[in-house]
Design a protein around this motif. Structure first.
Motif, mmCIF file in Angstrom:
data_model
loop_
_atom_site.group_PDB
_atom_site.id
_atom_site.type_symbol
_atom_site.label_atom_id
_atom_site.label_comp_id
_atom_site.label_asym_id
_atom_site.label_seq_id
_atom_site.Cartn_x
_atom_site.Cartn_y
_atom_site.Cartn_z
ATOM 1 N N LEU A 33 121.606 79.175 96.768
ATOM 2 C CA LEU A 33 120.810 79.074 97.981
ATOM 3 C C LEU A 33 120.098 77.716 98.011
ATOM 4 N N PRO A 34 119.778 77.206 99.204
ATOM 5 C CA PRO A 34 119.164 75.876 99.294
ATOM 6 C C PRO A 34 117.910 75.705 98.437
ATOM 7 N N MET A 35 117.055 76.712 98.353
ATOM 8 C CA MET A 35 115.849 76.562 97.555
ATOM 9 C C MET A 35 116.182 76.403 96.080
ATOM 10 N N GLY A 36 117.163 77.112 95.590
ATOM 11 C CA GLY A 36 117.586 76.969 94.202
ATOM 12 C C GLY A 36 118.182 75.602 93.926
ATOM 13 N N VAL A 37 118.934 75.078 94.888
ATOM 14 C CA VAL A 37 119.551 73.759 94.742
ATOM 15 C C VAL A 37 118.474 72.690 94.640
ATOM 16 N N ILE A 38 117.479 72.724 95.529
ATOM 17 C CA ILE A 38 116.462 71.672 95.519
ATOM 18 C C ILE A 38 115.548 71.806 94.301
ATOM 19 N N MET A 39 115.265 73.024 93.863
ATOM 20 C CA MET A 39 114.445 73.185 92.655
ATOM 21 C C MET A 39 115.166 72.627 91.435
ATOM 22 N N GLU A 40 116.454 72.896 91.320
ATOM 23 C CA GLU A 40 117.241 72.353 90.221
ATOM 24 C C GLU A 40 117.238 70.821 90.263
ATOM 25 N N HIS A 41 117.332 70.264 91.460
ATOM 26 C CA HIS A 41 117.308 68.813 91.645
ATOM 27 C C HIS A 41 115.931 68.244 91.262
ATOM 28 N N LEU A 42 114.867 68.898 91.668
ATOM 29 C CA LEU A 42 113.513 68.462 91.324
ATOM 30 C C LEU A 42 113.286 68.404 89.815
ATOM 31 N N LEU A 43 113.815 69.389 89.123
ATOM 32 C CA LEU A 43 113.604 69.464 87.676
ATOM 33 C C LEU A 43 114.273 68.314 86.926
ATOM 34 N N LYS A 44 115.185 67.595 87.582
ATOM 35 C CA LYS A 44 115.778 66.412 86.961
ATOM 36 C C LYS A 44 114.778 65.262 86.904
ATOM 37 N N PHE A 45 113.767 65.297 87.763
ATOM 38 C CA PHE A 45 112.842 64.179 87.900
ATOM 39 C C PHE A 45 111.425 64.465 87.411
ATOM 40 N N VAL A 46 111.077 65.743 87.270
ATOM 41 C CA VAL A 46 109.711 66.118 86.915
ATOM 42 C C VAL A 46 109.737 66.964 85.647
ATOM 43 N N ASN A 47 108.927 66.580 84.674
ATOM 44 C CA ASN A 47 108.861 67.291 83.389
ATOM 45 C C ASN A 47 107.891 68.469 83.447
ATOM 46 N N VAL A 48 108.308 69.532 84.112
ATOM 47 C CA VAL A 48 107.534 70.772 84.169
ATOM 48 C C VAL A 48 108.516 71.940 84.105
ATOM 49 N N GLN A 49 108.006 73.111 83.830
ATOM 50 C CA GLN A 49 108.822 74.328 83.851
ATOM 51 C C GLN A 49 108.968 74.787 85.300
ATOM 52 N N SER A 50 110.060 75.456 85.612
ATOM 53 C CA SER A 50 110.301 75.889 86.990
ATOM 54 C C SER A 50 109.228 76.839 87.503
ATOM 55 N N ASP A 51 108.573 77.587 86.611
ATOM 56 C CA ASP A 51 107.526 78.497 87.077
ATOM 57 C C ASP A 51 106.226 77.768 87.411
ATOM 58 N N SER A 52 106.209 76.435 87.259
ATOM 59 C CA SER A 52 105.058 75.632 87.674
ATOM 60 C C SER A 52 105.107 75.294 89.163
ATOM 61 N N PHE A 53 106.251 75.533 89.805
ATOM 62 C CA PHE A 53 106.391 75.256 91.233
ATOM 63 C C PHE A 53 105.926 76.452 92.052
ATOM 64 N N ARG A 54 105.165 76.175 93.096
ATOM 65 C CA ARG A 54 104.797 77.202 94.074
ATOM 66 C C ARG A 54 105.274 76.708 95.435
ATOM 67 N N LEU A 55 106.012 77.544 96.161
ATOM 68 C CA LEU A 55 106.470 77.167 97.497
ATOM 69 C C LEU A 55 105.272 77.220 98.443
#
Length: 115
Positions: A33-55
């Motif tokens: 899904l688009p949200m999963g794609v962009i989150m995966e892309h973001l994690l390439k550039f930002v050193n945080v865990q995925s559960d640190s993101f809030r939509l």
């Protein structure tokens, strides 16, 4: 987006080329899904865990005659300097919201229906 310890808000942008743009990633039909794609892309550039993101927000825009979804994520972390979160690349940069007005003017966000 990240808010530093002083309460200043910054947005992550693509810093390649002569102008800035929002980070983008294409999703394959039948894939993630688009949200999963962009989150995966973001994690390439930002050193945080995925559960640190809030939509925080989702907007549907028209850019270059294409309908696109703009996801705005907030990070739980509140660093003194947001650059410590970057994954050692010069391809992206944190920019203050007042620096993005010209970029936002290139999008038409009043004509795209939400499905």
């Amino acid at each position: 987006m990240v808010t530093n310890a002083q309460g200043e808000t910054y947005f992550l942008v693509d810093n390649r080329g002569e102008s800035i743009s929002f980070l983008s990633a294409k999703s394959e039909i039948g894939g993630k899904l688009p949200m999963g794609v962009i989150m995966e892309h973001l994690l390439k550039f930002v050193n945080v865990q995925s559960d640190s993101f809030r939509l925080m927000d989702l907007a549907h825009l028209k850019a270059d005659a294409n309908n696109v979804s703009l996801f705005v994520f907030d990070l739980v972390e509140r660093p003194e300097d947001p650059n410590v979160l970057l994954a050692g690349t010069e391809d992206v940069a944190w920019r203050r919201s007042k620096e993005l007005t010209t970029l936002l003017d290139t999008y038409d966000y009043g004509t795209v229906p939400v499905n």
